[in-house]
Design a protein around this motif. Sequence first.
Motif, PDB file in Angstrom:
ATOM      1  N   ALA A 167       0.847  -1.189   0.000  1.00 21.78           N
ATOM      2  CA  ALA A 167       0.000   0.000   0.000  1.00 21.78           C
ATOM      3  C   ALA A 167       0.884   1.241   0.000  1.00 21.78           C
ATOM      4  CB  ALA A 167      -0.904  -0.003   1.224  1.00 21.78           C
ATOM      5  N   ALA A 168       0.386   2.306  -0.635  1.00 21.74           N
ATOM      6  CA  ALA A 168       1.182   3.527  -0.749  1.00 21.74           C
ATOM      7  C   ALA A 168       1.346   4.235   0.592  1.00 21.74           C
ATOM      8  CB  ALA A 168       0.535   4.467  -1.756  1.00 21.74           C
ATOM      9  N   THR A 169       0.383   4.041   1.505  1.00 18.52           N
ATOM     10  CA  THR A 169       0.422   4.678   2.816  1.00 18.52           C
ATOM     11  C   THR A 169       0.176   3.632   3.895  1.00 18.52           C
ATOM     12  OG1 THR A 169      -1.943   5.191   2.699  1.00 18.52           O
ATOM     13  CG2 THR A 169      -0.412   6.874   1.893  1.00 18.52           C
ATOM     14  N   VAL A 170       0.517   3.971   5.130  1.00 17.86           N
ATOM     15  CA  VAL A 170       0.326   3.037   6.243  1.00 17.86           C
ATOM     16  C   VAL A 170      -0.254   3.755   7.445  1.00 17.86           C
ATOM     17  CG1 VAL A 170       2.177   1.477   5.552  1.00 17.86           C
ATOM     18  CG2 VAL A 170       2.696   3.375   7.088  1.00 17.86           C
ATOM     19  N   GLY A 171      -0.963   2.985   8.270  1.00 15.88           N
ATOM     20  CA  GLY A 171      -1.327   3.425   9.604  1.00 15.88           C
ATOM     21  C   GLY A 171      -0.307   2.848  10.574  1.00 15.88           C
ATOM     22  N   ALA A 172       0.001   3.593  11.617  1.00 12.53           N
ATOM     23  CA  ALA A 172       1.037   3.151  12.549  1.00 12.53           C
ATOM     24  C   ALA A 172       0.572   3.324  13.992  1.00 12.53           C
ATOM     25  CB  ALA A 172       2.331   3.926  12.322  1.00 12.53           C
ATOM     26  N   ILE A 173       1.267   2.620  14.876  1.00  7.90           N
ATOM     27  CA  ILE A 173       1.083   2.789  16.315  1.00  7.90           C
ATOM     28  C   ILE A 173       2.439   3.107  16.936  1.00  7.90           C
ATOM     29  CG2 ILE A 173      -0.844   1.157  16.403  1.00  7.90           C
ATOM     30  CD1 ILE A 173       1.353  -0.765  17.786  1.00  7.90           C
ATOM     31  N   ILE A 174       2.413   3.574  18.168  1.00  4.54           N
ATOM     32  CA  ILE A 174       3.624   3.650  18.976  1.00  4.54           C
ATOM     33  C   ILE A 174       3.672   2.368  19.789  1.00  4.54           C
ATOM     34  CG2 ILE A 174       4.849   4.890  20.781  1.00  4.54           C
ATOM     35  CD1 ILE A 174       3.365   7.430  19.894  1.00  4.54           C
ATOM     36  N   ALA A 175       4.681   1.549  19.557  1.00  2.00           N
ATOM     37  CA  ALA A 175       4.764   0.254  20.226  1.00  2.00           C
ATOM     38  C   ALA A 175       4.928   0.438  21.728  1.00  2.00           C
ATOM     39  CB  ALA A 175       5.917  -0.559  19.660  1.00  2.00           C
ATOM     40  N   THR A 176       4.213  -0.395  22.483  1.00  2.00           N
ATOM     41  CA  THR A 176       4.321  -0.364  23.940  1.00  2.00           C
ATOM     42  C   THR A 176       4.939  -1.642  24.497  1.00  2.00           C
ATOM     43  OG1 THR A 176       2.088  -1.285  24.194  1.00  2.00           O
ATOM     44  CG2 THR A 176       2.281   1.116  24.104  1.00  2.00           C
ATOM     45  N   CYS A 177       5.070  -2.662  23.649  1.00  2.00           N
ATOM     46  CA  CYS A 177       5.510  -3.978  24.129  1.00  2.00           C
ATOM     47  C   CYS A 177       7.024  -4.116  24.205  1.00  2.00           C
ATOM     48  CB  CYS A 177       4.932  -5.079  23.240  1.00  2.00           C
ATOM     49  SG  CYS A 177       5.574  -5.058  21.546  1.00  2.00           S
ATOM     50  N   VAL A 178       7.751  -3.216  23.566  1.00  2.00           N
ATOM     51  CA  VAL A 178       9.205  -3.356  23.491  1.00  2.00           C
ATOM     52  C   VAL A 178       9.808  -1.986  23.235  1.00  2.00           C
ATOM     53  CG1 VAL A 178       9.242  -3.793  20.992  1.00  2.00           C
ATOM     54  CG2 VAL A 178      11.053  -4.749  22.434  1.00  2.00           C
ATOM     55  N   ALA A 179      11.045  -1.794  23.704  1.00  2.00           N
ATOM     56  CA  ALA A 179      11.769  -0.539  23.471  1.00  2.00           C
ATOM     57  C   ALA A 179      13.107  -0.858  22.820  1.00  2.00           C
ATOM     58  CB  ALA A 179      11.986   0.218  24.775  1.00  2.00           C
ATOM     59  N   ARG A 180      13.644   0.104  22.114  1.00  2.00           N
ATOM     60  CA  ARG A 180      14.946  -0.061  21.460  1.00  2.00           C
ATOM     61  C   ARG A 180      16.026   0.457  22.404  1.00  2.00           C
ATOM     62  NH1 ARG A 180      16.671  -1.521  16.460  1.00  2.00           N
ATOM     63  NH2 ARG A 180      18.369  -0.349  15.463  1.00  2.00           N
ATOM     64  N   ASP A 181      17.084  -0.317  22.558  1.00  3.23           N
ATOM     65  CA  ASP A 181      18.172   0.056  23.455  1.00  3.23           C
ATOM     66  C   ASP A 181      19.182   0.913  22.698  1.00  3.23           C
ATOM     67  OD1 ASP A 181      20.154   0.317  25.306  1.00  3.23           O
ATOM     68  OD2 ASP A 181      20.542  -1.829  25.550  1.00  3.23           O
ATOM     69  N   GLU A 182      19.081   2.209  22.860  1.00  2.41           N
ATOM     70  CA  GLU A 182      19.948   3.121  22.125  1.00  2.41           C
ATOM     71  C   GLU A 182      21.411   3.026  22.567  1.00  2.41           C
ATOM     72  OE1 GLU A 182      18.272   5.687  25.546  1.00  2.41           O
ATOM     73  OE2 GLU A 182      17.751   3.909  24.384  1.00  2.41           O
ATOM     74  N   ALA A 183      21.653   2.448  23.752  1.00  4.73           N
ATOM     75  CA  ALA A 183      23.026   2.318  24.241  1.00  4.73           C
ATOM     76  C   ALA A 183      23.729   1.081  23.687  1.00  4.73           C
ATOM     77  CB  ALA A 183      23.035   2.265  25.770  1.00  4.73           C
TER      78      ALA A 183
ATOM     79  N   ILE B 209       9.710  -7.708  15.309  1.00 10.05           N
ATOM     80  CA  ILE B 209       8.594  -8.622  15.072  1.00 10.05           C
ATOM     81  C   ILE B 209       7.516  -8.438  16.127  1.00 10.05           C
ATOM     82  CG2 ILE B 209       7.950 -11.072  15.063  1.00 10.05           C
ATOM     83  CD1 ILE B 209      10.749 -11.604  13.828  1.00 10.05           C
ATOM     84  N   LEU B 210       7.913  -8.322  17.394  1.00  4.45           N
ATOM     85  CA  LEU B 210       6.932  -8.114  18.459  1.00  4.45           C
ATOM     86  C   LEU B 210       6.162  -6.812  18.248  1.00  4.45           C
ATOM     87  CD1 LEU B 210       8.914  -9.218  21.656  1.00  4.45           C
ATOM     88  CD2 LEU B 210       6.986 -10.407  20.572  1.00  4.45           C
ATOM     89  N   ALA B 211       6.881  -5.762  17.838  1.00 12.92           N
ATOM     90  CA  ALA B 211       6.211  -4.480  17.600  1.00 12.92           C
ATOM     91  C   ALA B 211       5.242  -4.570  16.430  1.00 12.92           C
ATOM     92  CB  ALA B 211       7.258  -3.390  17.340  1.00 12.92           C
ATOM     93  N   ARG B 212       5.626  -5.285  15.364  1.00 10.08           N
ATOM     94  CA  ARG B 212       4.716  -5.439  14.224  1.00 10.08           C
ATOM     95  C   ARG B 212       3.496  -6.262  14.592  1.00 10.08           C
ATOM     96  NH1 ARG B 212       6.480  -4.543   8.945  1.00 10.08           N
ATOM     97  NH2 ARG B 212       4.442  -5.257   8.252  1.00 10.08           N
ATOM     98  N   LEU B 213       3.670  -7.276  15.434  1.00  6.81           N
ATOM     99  CA  LEU B 213       2.527  -8.059  15.906  1.00  6.81           C
ATOM    100  C   LEU B 213       1.577  -7.183  16.718  1.00  6.81           C
ATOM    101  CD1 LEU B 213       4.264 -11.407  16.917  1.00  6.81           C
ATOM    102  CD2 LEU B 213       2.575 -11.094  15.093  1.00  6.81           C
ATOM    103  N   GLU B 214       2.143  -6.316  17.548  1.00  5.82           N
ATOM    104  CA  GLU B 214       1.298  -5.396  18.306  1.00  5.82           C
ATOM    105  C   GLU B 214       0.536  -4.476  17.359  1.00  5.82           C
ATOM    106  OE1 GLU B 214       1.493  -1.788  21.617  1.00  5.82           O
ATOM    107  OE2 GLU B 214       3.324  -2.905  21.154  1.00  5.82           O
ATOM    108  N   ALA B 215       1.203  -3.991  16.315  1.00 10.93           N
ATOM    109  CA  ALA B 215       0.526  -3.137  15.343  1.00 10.93           C
ATOM    110  C   ALA B 215      -0.634  -3.885  14.694  1.00 10.93           C
ATOM    111  CB  ALA B 215       1.519  -2.672  14.276  1.00 10.93           C
ATOM    112  N   GLN B 216      -0.385  -5.116  14.290  1.00  9.77           N
ATOM    113  CA  GLN B 216      -1.448  -5.919  13.662  1.00  9.77           C
ATOM    114  C   GLN B 216      -2.632  -6.099  14.607  1.00  9.77           C
ATOM    115  OE1 GLN B 216      -0.815 -10.257  13.030  1.00  9.77           O
ATOM    116  NE2 GLN B 216      -1.127  -9.782  10.871  1.00  9.77           N
TER     117      GLN B 216
END
Length: 263
Positions: free
Chosen positions: A123-139, A154-161
Motif C-alpha cells: 500500500a502507498a500509505t500506512v497506519g502506525a502505532i507507537i509500540a508499547t511492548c518493546v523498546a529499542r536500546d539506544e546504548a 517482530i513483536l512491535a509489528r505483531l502489536e501493530a497488527q
Amino acid sequence: MDELVWLNGQLIPAVEALIPASDRGFTLGDGLFETLCLQGGVVRDVPAHFARLAAGAKLLRLPLPFHAAAMDAILTETAAANHLTEGGLRLTVTRGTGPRGLLPPTSPHPTVLVSAFAPPSRAATVGAIIATCVARDEASPLSQVKVLNYLPNILARLEAQERGAEEALLLNRAGRVAGATIGNLLLKSGSIWLTPPVTEGALPGIRRARLLASGKVKEAPIDQDALRNATALCVSNVLTLRPIIALDGAALPAEPAGELAGL
C-alpha cells in the motif's frame, strides 16, 4: 523458472539450498543481513551497504569472506540469474557452523546466502502505532547494525497488527523515537524534515544517509509530543518511502513525501 539463490559460491535452486542444522545463524541468530535495491539491473549503494555490513562484522568479530567489489558481483549475478532488473536483494552472512555453546569457533567459515525478489506489492500509505511492548536500546552497539535477531521488531509489528495498523514506531529507553520496524522515521515539522540521530537508537539507514547528505532532512531527537504534532510522518528504507496517515488511530495529514523521492 525456479528461484535461484547464491549460496557459498554457487547459484542453485532455492528449494535445494541447504544450511546445516548447526549453523549459528539458525541456532543463535549469529549473523548479519543487508537488503539492497535493484533498479535498471543495477544494485544501488553497494559501497554504503558494504560499509555498514563491515562495521557489523567488525563488531561481531565475524570475518567477511568477500570485499565490496566481490559483493557487488555476487548480487548482480544473482539478480541476472533470476532475470530481474527491478526489485531487491537480500544478503545474509552467518558465522557458519559451530559447536554447542555461545562461544564461536576460533576459525569460523561464514555462510553467505543471497536471494533476489521482485518489487513487493505494498500500500502507498500506512497506519502506525507507537509500540508499547518493546523498546529499542539506544546504548547497545547492536542498534547500529542489521543483526539477524529481529524479534523486537517482530513483536512491535505483531502489536501493530493486533491494534489494526500496518507499522509500529519504536521508542528508545528514554521514551523518544528511535525508528520504525522496517526503516527510519522521517517527521515533518512545519517545513522541515527531521529524523532521529543514531545516538537515539536509529539504524544508520542507507537512504537516510542520502537524505541527510542532500540537506533535505536534518537530525534531531523526536519525542512523542513532536510525533503527534507533526505536519507529516514517513517511513523510509531503500525500497520504499511510505507516508503514515494515522498514528494510534488518529488521522494525520496525508501529505506526500514527493520532495524526498528519488533520493
